[in-house]
Every structure is written in C-alpha cells, then in structure tokens.
Design a protein around this motif. Structure first.
Motif, short mmCIF file in Angstrom:
data_model
loop_
_atom_site.label_atom_id
_atom_site.label_comp_id
_atom_site.label_asym_id
_atom_site.label_seq_id
_atom_site.Cartn_x
_atom_site.Cartn_y
_atom_site.Cartn_z
N ASP A 212 41.93 3.23 44.80
CA ASP A 212 41.82 4.52 44.11
C ASP A 212 41.42 5.68 45.01
O ASP A 212 41.44 6.83 44.57
N HIS A 213 41.05 5.40 46.22
CA HIS A 213 40.67 6.47 47.15
C HIS A 213 41.83 6.85 48.07
O HIS A 213 41.61 7.45 49.13
N ASN B 112 26.70 4.82 36.69
CA ASN B 112 28.01 5.40 36.38
C ASN B 112 29.09 4.48 36.91
O ASN B 112 29.37 4.44 38.11
N LYS B 113 29.70 3.71 36.05
CA LYS B 113 30.71 2.73 36.48
C LYS B 113 32.09 3.36 36.63
O LYS B 113 32.96 2.77 37.28
N GLU B 114 32.29 4.52 36.02
CA GLU B 114 33.61 5.14 36.08
C GLU B 114 33.82 5.86 37.40
O GLU B 114 34.87 5.74 38.03
N ASN B 115 32.83 6.62 37.83
CA ASN B 115 32.90 7.32 39.11
C ASN B 115 31.51 7.34 39.74
O ASN B 115 30.76 8.30 39.57
N LEU C 65 30.41 8.05 42.52
CA LEU C 65 30.09 9.16 43.41
C LEU C 65 29.57 10.38 42.65
O LEU C 65 29.00 11.30 43.26
N GLU C 66 29.74 10.41 41.35
CA GLU C 66 29.17 11.49 40.56
C GLU C 66 27.68 11.29 40.34
O GLU C 66 26.98 12.22 39.94
N ASP C 67 27.21 10.07 40.58
CA ASP C 67 25.78 9.77 40.45
C ASP C 67 25.04 10.31 41.67
O ASP C 67 25.36 9.98 42.81
N ALA D 60 31.49 -1.70 40.13
CA ALA D 60 32.64 -0.86 39.79
C ALA D 60 33.85 -1.20 40.65
O ALA D 60 34.52 -0.32 41.19
N PHE E 262 33.97 0.27 44.26
CA PHE E 262 34.35 1.69 44.37
C PHE E 262 33.77 2.34 45.63
O PHE E 262 34.48 3.01 46.38
N TYR F 145 35.56 3.63 49.09
CA TYR F 145 35.44 5.04 49.50
C TYR F 145 35.05 5.14 50.97
O TYR F 145 35.63 5.95 51.72
#
Length: 855
Positions: free
Chosen positions: A174-175, A483-486, A488-490, A523, A526, A530
């Motif tokens: 996804d990255h 935050n399992k969806e994104n 990096l927003e954490d 996740a 993730f 990244y």
C-alpha cells in the motif's frame, strides 16, 4: 504456486543446493516457498503454465495463420543442449533425478527445439525482450523478460518469463505511492508459459541506481528498472554490473539462495578477528537516533572494531535526560543531545544554513535570512551608544551552544543560542532567540566556525551510519485505541516518519533501523512496509530481518526487527547467522517467515554453541538485599563462566583484543534492586526457592485441572501485617487466572523470555532464584549484554527503563561486524553470513592466574 513453507529455527539451515540442479529451478523453488509475496498484480503471482494451459487447448504451428509461432531457424541442437541441458534430459532416469534435485512436483517441460524469435499477433519478439503478459481472468498485465523460447516435444510452444514486480506487488504494497509509477523491480522468479500469452513488447530501461530521477534524466521508456527484488529478507538490491548469459539454465543474477558456505569464504579472506584488527581502521562516523543509553551504538562500535573498522558514535539524540547522562558518561567522545528528534532535524537544517552564511559550506544562493538579520548591526550599535547612562547594557561575551525548540518554555519554538554575558558567571547563562542577537554577528561567526571544525552537529555527507529505533507506541498491544486503518495518523507513530526524514536529509552511507516485531505484525505490517518504501524511494538498497538475542550469546530470547539500508555505491550489509543454539519463540507473520535470521531445518553442517542460561550470566554477582542502596561495590568473586569473563572485561580490552589487560579495576556498578514495598517484600519472602515457584504456591490458592487458579475453599485467606491479603486479587485474575507470572522466581537453568522496563513482580517473572528481591539493574543489564564497565544514571526505576528499552548489545555487536565487513567491501551478496568461529569470545583471555584475581 505451491503454498509450502520453510520452517525455521535458530539451530537449523536448509541443505546446500544440489549442484546438478539448474539455477532457474532453484530460484523458482525459492519463489514457491513464499507464495504470499505476489509479483506484478493482484493476488495471483503470475500467469502460471498450469493456468494458461487450461485456457488454451492446443497451439497451432501453421506458419501463416497461427496467432503464435516461432520464426526459423531454431538454435542448433548442440548449442541448445549445452545452454538448456535439462530441457533435453529425455531419459526417464535423468528426469526423475532432476525432479528430486528440484524438490518440486512439477516436471521440467522437455524441449524439441529452442528459438530466438517468435511472432504473436503480428508482433515479433526476440529473446531477452521485455513484454506484457496476459492471463485469463486477470485485469492487469504482468511484465516479464523473455529468457527462453522453445517448442516442447508434444508440439506446444512456450516461453520462459523472468518477472518484474511493480512496487504495489512487492512487500511495500500500500505504500507504492512513495515510489515512481514507472519504476519496476527485476526478480529471479521465472516460469514457463504458453507463447500466446504475450500481448505487447515493452521498453524497460535499465539504469544505474545512482541516477537521479528527479532531474528528468530518465530515458524515454515504458518503465525503468534499477533494482532486483529478492523474496528472502524482503531484499531490494542494485542490479549487478555484469551478468552471465541470460536465459540459460546456468544464468543467474544475484542469488537469493541462502548459502552460508559463500559467506564463510568471504569471512575467511581476513582470517580471524585478531587478523582483521590489524587492518587499517578508517574512521566511520555514526549518529545514534533515539539512542537511549547507547546500547545499540555501543554494540555496533564493538563489532565494527572487531571487523577492522573504527566505528565511532559522533552524535546521539534522545529525549530521556537520564539516558543521555548514561551515554555521555560512557561515551565522552560523543556529542549527546537531549532533545526531540524533530527538533534535531530542524536544528541540523538551520545549522547548514548558518554554515553557508559563514562561508564554511559552498552555496549557490546567498543566505538572505541571516544577511537581513545582521544587516543593521552597525546602526543598532550606534543606537546603543545613545541610551541613557543609567540603563544597563548587556554585552555578549561568548555563544556556548545552539538548539531548536522552546528552552525557555514560552511556547515560541525556534532557533536559540546559549549566551554567556560579559561580567556574569555561568549561573547567569541564558537561552536567547537568534533574531534577538542581531548585534552579535562576529560572536556568532566565531561559534559557528568553531562548531563546524569540531563537528558539533552533522551536515549532509558527514554521517556514515545512522542507527536507531524510532518508538512506535501506537502499535503496542497495551494501546486500546490503536489506529489499524492508518497507523501513521497516530501521533505515537510519527517518530518513524521523523527518522526517515532525517535519513533523507543527512543521506548516510548506511542505515540500521531497529524495532519490535509488531512493526510487521500490526495492521498487516503497515509501518514496516512504510519504512521499506521510504528507503527505496531514496534509492537505498534494503533488506529486513528478525533476530533473536539469545541466538548471539545471551540467556534471553527477545526477538527484534532490524532493517538495513545502503547507498547504491556501498555493499549492503548481511545479517550474521546465529552463534548459539536457541529456538525462536513467538509468532512471525506467514508473509515474513523468510525474514527470520536463522538456520533452516535440515542442515547438518552447523555447529552452534549451547544456549546460555541465567546461571551463566549472573552467578558471580554478590548477594544483595531488597533494601540495597549502594551504586558501586566490589565483585568479591572471580568470573565463573566464559560469558562472565567477557562481560567483565575492561573497556580497553573490549575495543582492542591485542591488549593484555589486567582484570577489571572498576567497581561493580548498579547492582541494586528496585526496593519492594513491605507488602510485596513479605509476599516474595514466602515464594519457595525452587524452579517454577510463584504466587500459586502461596496459601489459599488452588490450581484446577485446566491449569487456572481459584480460591481454595478449605483454606482460610491469609492476610499480611498491613491487613492486605497475601495473595492479591489481581494475581488471581491476571490473564483470566491462567498466568503463573505474578511473583514468579526465575531459575538458574532457564533462558529468560525478555528483559522488561518495569521491575515490579506483580505480572512478570522477575524475582531472583534464591534471594528475596527482584533482579537488580546490573543483573538485567547482564541479560542484555551490557559490559560491566557501563555505568547507568538516574533514579532506580529510570535505570531499569534504560536497560529494558535497549537493543541487546551482542546482537548489535554481530550487526556491527557485518557493517564493518560491508564498509570494507568484504560482504558477500547473500543476505546472511557466518561470524568467525568463537565470535566474540575470540577476545584474548587473561592468564588463568590473573583470571582468579578478584577485581
């Protein structure tokens, strides 16, 4: 593609590949063993021969009307048999032997003739052309290089594809947005496909990895390729400068096979460790980010030194002030900065601007920011002369330090300078914003010039190695709001971005990032993906591996992830294979099974040392009580094991094995426990002194047949002097009553799972085997491999935290040895290597007489 997996332990390795087997079959087998990493598109790895045969009932070979045909002439039979011998192994005996050597149920398709040209839908394809390939039911095309064209004995027409991967189909997933859409990665994955799967010729430019795509200097092409993607250890490496004849069964790029024999040969070029030390030792500058008390950089420097490279920690950054004190004491040569990593990044950027303003660094543009700041200095001096006589004038005597942040806690962040005022002492030093010192141009230039010469801060190009473990607390299982969806927003995971931003700005030759294994578990990996994507986008070669501390000579398991990065001009460091016989604990995601640094099952030629036990590490340490307060004390007893000999070696001997040092003259540091409160102390005193003892052995507790605990109805509950129960409720309910960890004793013949940051015995086994206390700071430090000369600072709890957060020193030392080998160009092309025999215990031993002396 087969779904079989290779099982790994730290004691075993796969057999050496059969030399009779072809390179192509070996590489294909490697790919089949990692089916979850899909090349090119979607979940299907490639248009396999089996699938496409179902689509096509029969291939016509009519010259005029066939949608797919070969163009005459074919390769001379004698040449074809030399180049592709397995295609012509007609005898049944040979075919059976080949199947055995491949360890694969798929039979090699036998050939009648080989060709160099084919025509499909009026498009002519040549051998070694790049092409789009279409499979039935797939929306996206695959991309390959045509490395073989042949007619089978049954008349079917085939080509062999060696596949390219798009970024989204590699481990990065996804990255992929971090990487140029036109960039593809060549692989060693190859297989046979019906000829009519070819749909379009492509122009894939092979370019040097050092080419800067941002300067629009890429050639005109459909795609470009500058790296190999190898499935083991999720490796991305530069394309080889020269290749054998592509398309033959003996051709190969960089092998993805784990061949420890080759690794051993590389190491044998320098002989043993002592010989390596006699080589010239170039200075290698290291920056330790999120350094803690410096365990990772200490180990790297020790290992680099053993390989013949003088690796030195020039700079270190950490937010914990006590950890910084510990590092500063043990590494007086290091510029230690107690600040946030993002402030450090801002600071080094400002520092470069200041160096350009002072003409210390070449610059194409004037540094207008500081030109404007100091432009009116003369006018301000004239105004100062007009001030009233009774107004006190403060004059800067000297600038002492620089930082970026908010040192005065005014909620105004920026660049600040620490100032010594003329006529005042050090107690009156203050932090001043740089824009408030516009009348101190010469003082500033003196400070910047001096700092530039002494390298108080790194500039781009100054750093050879960046190491560090950016904290990713947002993936912790203790965080209920992950935050399992994104991830990096954490905000708790932002330091990973900061770490990569620092790498991108400073551009070191090598990068080594460490983290918990959850970085590839949480996740769907993730954050690990990244990190790989960021390094690849910066044109770093990368590989990722998981290493267990116990496999390198420690009595604890402790699995961690380590990610290597190397500039295109450098050799990518290998992972050192285990030296001790320890089996991996914990769950590794299936997709990353091939990332565990370990010997594979079935290998019989590896002789590992026995795993270390708790007794090997701490049996020489003096007995202390729960209320011990001394930070220093004598040893009382000589070392009893080889581990203890090594861990007690003086710093000088650690860094120079040719030195015949006397026994350690330093005292024993930090051998004191966290003092338990009266209630916990009384509980610990009642835990039997035997293996496996814990709160379950206390009065009033009964263990059910399902191993869970319950209150014994026949026993009256016991209370302590304070009135609190002997067995607390939390111990009974911990992990629904299934845990045996509360107030548990460790035992001499055990390997500890993981050294933790907290010393409370409420939910973990941390009680000494025979003394009524928890493990001391020094005992925990021993389990992490800290040399005894390493002194820690801060309150007791803070010292436990420093030790528990540290990278195990022996693991870092082994990685430092690999780094040193790569720095000298001695690293092999395989992802793993063997350490020298007896590493690191090759260190010169003291004479038996001196070893018996009490330090």
């Amino acid at each position: 593609m087969s779904s079989r997996r290779r099982s790994k332990s730290l004691s075993l390795i796969s057999p050496k590949p059969d030399p009779e087997a072809s390179s192509s079959s070996k590489k294909k087998l490697k790919t089949e063993l990692n089916a979850d990493l899909t090349p090119i598109s979607r979940s299907s790895p490639k248009p396999s021969a089996a699938k496409t045969r179902k689509v096509k009932a029969e291939l016509s070979v009519e010259e005029d009307d066939a949608p797919a045909r070969f163009l005459q002439p074919h390769f001379p039979d004698s040449d074809a048999r030399v180049r592709w011998p397995l295609r012509y192994a007609r005898k049944k005996k040979n075919v059976v032997e080949e199947k055995k050597s491949r360890d694969d149920s798929e039979e090699v398709i036998q050939a009648l003739h080989h060709y160099s040209q084919a025509k499909v839908d009026n498009i002519t394809y040549n051998l070694l052309d790049d092409a789009h390939v279409k499979a039935e039911g797939e929306e996206d095309d695959y991309i390959c290089k045509i490395i073989e064209m042949f007619e089978a004995v049954d008349g079917q027409l085939y080509f062999t594809a060696q596949w390219y991967y798009r970024a989204k189909d590699t481990v990065v997933k996804d990255h992929a947005h971090l990487i140029n859409d036109k960039r593809v990665f060549f692989s060693e994955v190859r297989d046979d496909n019906p000829l009519d799967c070819l749909v379009k010729k492509l122009n894939i430019a092979r370019i040097p990895l050092t080419m800067d795509e941002k300067k629009n200097c890429l050639p005109s092409c459909d795609f470009y390729c500058d790296m190999l993607y190898l499935l083991p250890y999720s490796s991305f490496v530069k394309l080889p400068t020269s290749e054998k004849k592509v398309g033959s069964e003996t051709s190969s790029t960089i092998s993805s096979d784990v061949d420890t024999n080759e690794a051993c040969e590389v190491n044998s070029q320098i002989g043993d460790v002592t010989q390596a030390q006699q080589c010239c030792k170039p200075d290698v500058a290291l920056l330790d980010l999120y350094s803690g008390c410096g365990a990772m950089s200490t180990g790297l420097c020790l290992g680099g030194n053993l390989s013949g490279v003088n690796l030195v920690t020039k700079w270190a950054v950490d937010l914990n002030q006590y950890a910084c004190e510990s590092l500063r004491f043990n590494h007086p040569e290091t510029q230690v900065r107690n600040e946030m990593a993002e402030d450090f990044l801002s600071l080094v950027k400002e520092w470069e601007v200041l160096c350009k303003y002072c003409s210390l660094v070449k610059s194409k543009e004037p540094q207008q920011k500081y030109i404007d700041l100091f432009a009116d200095e003369d006018e301000e001096e004239n105004e100062d002369e007009k001030t009233e006589e009774d107004e006190e004038v403060f004059e800067v005597e000297k600038i002492l330090a620089i930082c970026y942040g908010d040192p005065n806690e005014t909620k105004k962040r920026g660049l600040f300078l620490k100032v010594r005022w003329k006529g005042y002492g050090s107690d009156e030093d203050t932090w001043e914003p740089i824009d408030g010192l516009s009348n101190c141009k010469e003082k500033l230039k003196d400070f910047v010039t001096s700092g530039y010469k002494s390298k108080i801060l790194p500039l781009p190009g100054d750093v050879d190695v960046i190491c560090g473990g950016p904290p990713c607390q947002g993936i912790s299982g203790f965080n209920r709001f992950r935050n399992k969806e994104n991830p990096l927003e954490d905000e708790k995971n932002k330091q990973l971005v900061v770490y990569m931003d620092l790498v991108e700005y400073l551009r070191p030759k090598y990068v080594l990032m460490e983290n918990v294994v959850d970085i590839v578990k949480f996740a769907n990996g993730f954050l690990g993906r990244y990190a790989l994507g960021r390094l690849i986008s910066m044109n770093y070669q990368v590989r990722m591996g998981m290493m267990a501390a116990g496999a390198y000579g420690l009595p604890q398991f402790r699995m961690r992830m380590f990610m290597w990065g190397a500039q295109p001009t450098e050799k990518l460091p290998q992972y050192p294979l285990p030296t001790h016989d320890v089996v991996v604990r914990g769950v590794i995601p299936t997709e990353f099974e091939m990332n565990v640094v370990a010997y594979e099952e079935g290998h019989k030629d590896v002789h590992l040392e026995k795993k270390l036990l708790l007794e090997d590490a701490i049996s020489d340490l003096p007995a202390v009580e729960n209320d011990e307060r001394r930070d220093e004390m004598p040893y009382h007893e000589p070392p009893k094991t080889e581990f203890q000999h090594l861990i007690r070696s003086p710093r000088e001997e650690m860094f120079d094995t040719s030195t015949m040092s006397k026994p350690a003259t330093h005292p024993l540091y930090d051998h004191r426990p966290l003092e338990l409160n009266t209630d916990d102390y009384q509980r610990v005193c009642q835990i039997p002194k035997r293996k496996g003892a814990n709160f379950r052995d206390l009065s009033g507790v009964r263990v059910r047949p399902d191993k869970r605990v319950e209150w014994d109805p026949d026993v009256k509950r016991v209370y302590l002097e304070s009135g609190k129960p002997l067995v607390p409720d939390y111990a009974m309910s911990f992990v629904n009553g299934s845990s045996s960890k509360p107030f548990a004793r460790l035992w001499w013949d055990e390997t500890v799972p993981t050294v933790v940051t907290r010393a409370e015995p409420h939910n973990q086994a941390i009680t000494h085997p025979e003394q009524d206390r928890v493990m001391t700071i020094r005992e925990n430090a021993r389990l992490q491999g800290f040399p005894d000369y390493y002194k820690l600072f801060g309150p007791v709890k803070e010292r436990y935290i420093q030790v528990g957060n540290a990278v195990a020193v022996p693991v870092a030392r082994a990685l430092g040895y690999s780094l040193g080998m790569a720095f000298q160009g001695l690293a092999g092309d395989t992802p793993v290597c063997s350490l020298p025999k007896r590493f690191p215990n090759i260190l010169k031993r003291r004479s038996s007489k001196s070893s018996e002396e009490v330090a």
